[in-house]
Design a protein around this motif. Structure first.
Motif, PDB file in Angstrom:
ATOM      1  N   GLU A  14       0.845  -1.198   0.000  1.00 23.39           N
ATOM      2  CA  GLU A  14       0.000   0.000   0.000  1.00 23.39           C
ATOM      3  C   GLU A  14       0.877   1.244   0.000  1.00 23.39           C
ATOM      4  O   GLU A  14       1.713   1.439   0.891  1.00 23.39           O
ATOM      5  CB  GLU A  14      -0.920   0.004   1.225  1.00 23.39           C
ATOM      6  N   TRP A  15       0.701   2.061  -0.993  1.00 25.66           N
ATOM      7  CA  TRP A  15       1.458   3.301  -1.134  1.00 25.66           C
ATOM      8  C   TRP A  15       1.026   4.269  -0.041  1.00 25.66           C
ATOM      9  O   TRP A  15      -0.160   4.482   0.209  1.00 25.66           O
ATOM     10  CB  TRP A  15       1.200   3.881  -2.517  1.00 25.66           C
ATOM     11  N   SER A  16       1.983   4.870   0.623  1.00 24.74           N
ATOM     12  CA  SER A  16       1.696   5.840   1.688  1.00 24.74           C
ATOM     13  C   SER A  16       2.374   7.176   1.398  1.00 24.74           C
ATOM     14  O   SER A  16       2.533   7.994   2.288  1.00 24.74           O
ATOM     15  CB  SER A  16       2.181   5.289   3.041  1.00 24.74           C
ATOM     16  N   GLY A  17       2.751   7.387   0.144  1.00 30.63           N
ATOM     17  CA  GLY A  17       3.572   8.538  -0.201  1.00 30.63           C
ATOM     18  C   GLY A  17       2.880   9.693  -0.897  1.00 30.63           C
ATOM     19  O   GLY A  17       3.546  10.525  -1.499  1.00 30.63           O
ATOM     20  N   ASN A  18       1.542   9.793  -0.793  1.00 28.96           N
ATOM     21  CA  ASN A  18       0.865  10.947  -1.377  1.00 28.96           C
ATOM     22  C   ASN A  18       1.131  12.150  -0.485  1.00 28.96           C
ATOM     23  O   ASN A  18       0.673  12.210   0.648  1.00 28.96           O
ATOM     24  CB  ASN A  18      -0.638  10.689  -1.497  1.00 28.96           C
ATOM     25  N   LEU A  19       1.884  13.095  -0.987  1.00 27.47           N
ATOM     26  CA  LEU A  19       2.253  14.284  -0.212  1.00 27.47           C
ATOM     27  C   LEU A  19       1.276  15.435  -0.419  1.00 27.47           C
ATOM     28  O   LEU A  19       1.556  16.567  -0.027  1.00 27.47           O
ATOM     29  CB  LEU A  19       3.676  14.722  -0.589  1.00 27.47           C
ATOM     30  N   GLY A  20       0.137  15.142  -1.029  1.00 30.59           N
ATOM     31  CA  GLY A  20      -0.884  16.160  -1.226  1.00 30.59           C
ATOM     32  C   GLY A  20      -1.230  16.411  -2.675  1.00 30.59           C
ATOM     33  O   GLY A  20      -2.319  16.878  -2.987  1.00 30.59           O
ATOM     34  N   GLU A  21      -0.321  16.092  -3.574  1.00 30.31           N
ATOM     35  CA  GLU A  21      -0.554  16.300  -5.001  1.00 30.31           C
ATOM     36  C   GLU A  21      -0.611  14.994  -5.772  1.00 30.31           C
ATOM     37  O   GLU A  21      -0.677  15.006  -7.005  1.00 30.31           O
ATOM     38  CB  GLU A  21       0.575  17.145  -5.606  1.00 30.31           C
ATOM     39  N   GLY A  22      -0.546  13.855  -5.085  1.00 32.43           N
ATOM     40  CA  GLY A  22      -0.496  12.581  -5.788  1.00 32.43           C
ATOM     41  C   GLY A  22       0.738  12.529  -6.671  1.00 32.43           C
ATOM     42  O   GLY A  22       1.795  13.025  -6.310  1.00 32.43           O
ATOM     43  N   THR A  23       0.579  11.972  -7.845  1.00 32.08           N
ATOM     44  CA  THR A  23       1.699  11.861  -8.782  1.00 32.08           C
ATOM     45  C   THR A  23       1.649  12.955  -9.849  1.00 32.08           C
ATOM     46  O   THR A  23       1.882  12.712 -11.025  1.00 32.08           O
ATOM     47  CB  THR A  23       1.719  10.469  -9.445  1.00 32.08           C
ATOM     48  N   ALA A  24       1.394  14.163  -9.401  1.00 32.67           N
ATOM     49  CA  ALA A  24       1.306  15.297 -10.333  1.00 32.67           C
ATOM     50  C   ALA A  24       2.586  15.463 -11.142  1.00 32.67           C
ATOM     51  O   ALA A  24       2.546  15.865 -12.306  1.00 32.67           O
ATOM     52  CB  ALA A  24       0.998  16.587  -9.576  1.00 32.67           C
ATOM     53  N   ASN A  25       3.726  15.139 -10.548  1.00 34.78           N
ATOM     54  CA  ASN A  25       4.997  15.127 -11.269  1.00 34.78           C
ATOM     55  C   ASN A  25       5.963  14.220 -10.512  1.00 34.78           C
ATOM     56  O   ASN A  25       5.679  13.783  -9.402  1.00 34.78           O
ATOM     57  CB  ASN A  25       5.556  16.540 -11.488  1.00 34.78           C
ATOM     58  N   TYR A  26       7.103  13.956 -11.098  1.00 37.48           N
ATOM     59  CA  TYR A  26       8.070  12.994 -10.572  1.00 37.48           C
ATOM     60  C   TYR A  26       8.540  13.331  -9.161  1.00 37.48           C
ATOM     61  O   TYR A  26       8.839  12.456  -8.366  1.00 37.48           O
ATOM     62  CB  TYR A  26       9.260  12.895 -11.537  1.00 37.48           C
ATOM     63  N   ARG A  27       8.615  14.593  -8.834  1.00 36.62           N
ATOM     64  CA  ARG A  27       9.105  15.015  -7.523  1.00 36.62           C
ATOM     65  C   ARG A  27       7.977  15.289  -6.524  1.00 36.62           C
ATOM     66  O   ARG A  27       8.238  15.638  -5.379  1.00 36.62           O
ATOM     67  CB  ARG A  27       9.968  16.256  -7.673  1.00 36.62           C
ATOM     68  N   ALA A  28       6.743  15.135  -6.922  1.00 38.72           N
ATOM     69  CA  ALA A  28       5.610  15.507  -6.071  1.00 38.72           C
ATOM     70  C   ALA A  28       5.214  14.440  -5.062  1.00 38.72           C
ATOM     71  O   ALA A  28       4.394  14.703  -4.198  1.00 38.72           O
ATOM     72  CB  ALA A  28       4.398  15.835  -6.956  1.00 38.72           C
ATOM     73  N   TYR A  29       5.791  13.272  -5.139  1.00 39.08           N
ATOM     74  CA  TYR A  29       5.338  12.183  -4.267  1.00 39.08           C
ATOM     75  C   TYR A  29       6.510  11.434  -3.640  1.00 39.08           C
ATOM     76  O   TYR A  29       7.618  11.440  -4.148  1.00 39.08           O
ATOM     77  CB  TYR A  29       4.450  11.209  -5.042  1.00 39.08           C
ATOM     78  N   SER A  30       6.213  10.806  -2.541  1.00 41.69           N
ATOM     79  CA  SER A  30       7.186   9.951  -1.862  1.00 41.69           C
ATOM     80  C   SER A  30       7.009   8.525  -2.373  1.00 41.69           C
ATOM     81  O   SER A  30       5.915   8.123  -2.776  1.00 41.69           O
ATOM     82  CB  SER A  30       6.915  10.002  -0.350  1.00 41.69           C
ATOM     83  N   ARG A  31       8.079   7.780  -2.328  1.00 40.44           N
ATOM     84  CA  ARG A  31       8.034   6.371  -2.770  1.00 40.44           C
ATOM     85  C   ARG A  31       7.681   5.436  -1.610  1.00 40.44           C
ATOM     86  O   ARG A  31       7.664   4.220  -1.752  1.00 40.44           O
ATOM     87  CB  ARG A  31       9.387   5.956  -3.356  1.00 40.44           C
ATOM     88  N   ASP A  32       7.375   5.984  -0.451  1.00 42.66           N
ATOM     89  CA  ASP A  32       7.089   5.187   0.730  1.00 42.66           C
ATOM     90  C   ASP A  32       5.862   4.302   0.540  1.00 42.66           C
ATOM     91  O   ASP A  32       4.857   4.719  -0.053  1.00 42.66           O
ATOM     92  CB  ASP A  32       6.871   6.083   1.947  1.00 42.66           C
TER      93      ASP A  32
END
Length: 159
Positions: A14-32
């Motif tokens: 289960e992905w837990s890396g949505n930092l608020g923008e989802g995968t809006a761009n390569y740097r917008a999300y965590s890989r956690d």
């Protein structure tokens, strides 16, 4: 008629890396992410730091090398017990090599297991070393990968 036994393994990632923008761009999300299975502690996962991952978490590449090492060890323990070789200690400094490709993403090209087994005094060190080859032949994980896995065993005899 085949008498092969079939075993199934179920996990959840289960992905837990949505930092608020989802995968809006390569740097917008965590890989956690969290890897779980019924009745077991969670594994905290990420990607390799080379791919913007968290170095404090397990990555898939670490887990693949660890699976090869663990599978080999478990077969080796079994074979030592069958052969009446008393194993007192065991560790393995395993390593794997992955090569990134321009078009295919990348792949593992090799893994090397370096198990060090300490057997009880009076034990058969030659047989103990030979059992590594049998463990390698039987290892479920090594039999499942498409790259070479080599074994560089050391057997020590306790005083």
């Amino acid at each position: 008629m085949s008498h092969d036994k079939q075993h199934r393994y179920a996990t959840r990632t289960e992905w837990s890396g949505n930092l608020g923008e989802g995968t809006a761009n390569y740097r917008a999300y965590s890989r956690d992410h969290v890897i779980s299975a019924a009745g077991r502690p969670d594994l905290l996962g990420s990607s390799d730091p080379a791919f913007r991952g968290d170095a404090s978490r397990w990555n898939p590449e670490d887990l693949l090398v660890a699976s090869l090492s663990s599978c080999h060890m478990l077969w080796y323990l079994h074979l030592c017990a069958q052969a009446k070789i008393v194993l007192l200690a065991y560790h393995d400094d395993a390593a794997g090599t992955m090569v990134e490709g321009d078009h295919d993403g990348g792949r593992f090209t090799q893994a090397v297991l370096r198990p060090v087994a300490t057997i009880a005094a009076g034990g058969d060190a030659v047989l103990a070393k030979a059992l590594h080859e049998e463990a390698h032949r039987l290892c479920f994980i090594a039999n499942s990968v498409n790259f070479p896995v080599t074994i560089e065993p050391t057997v020590l005899v306790a005083d």
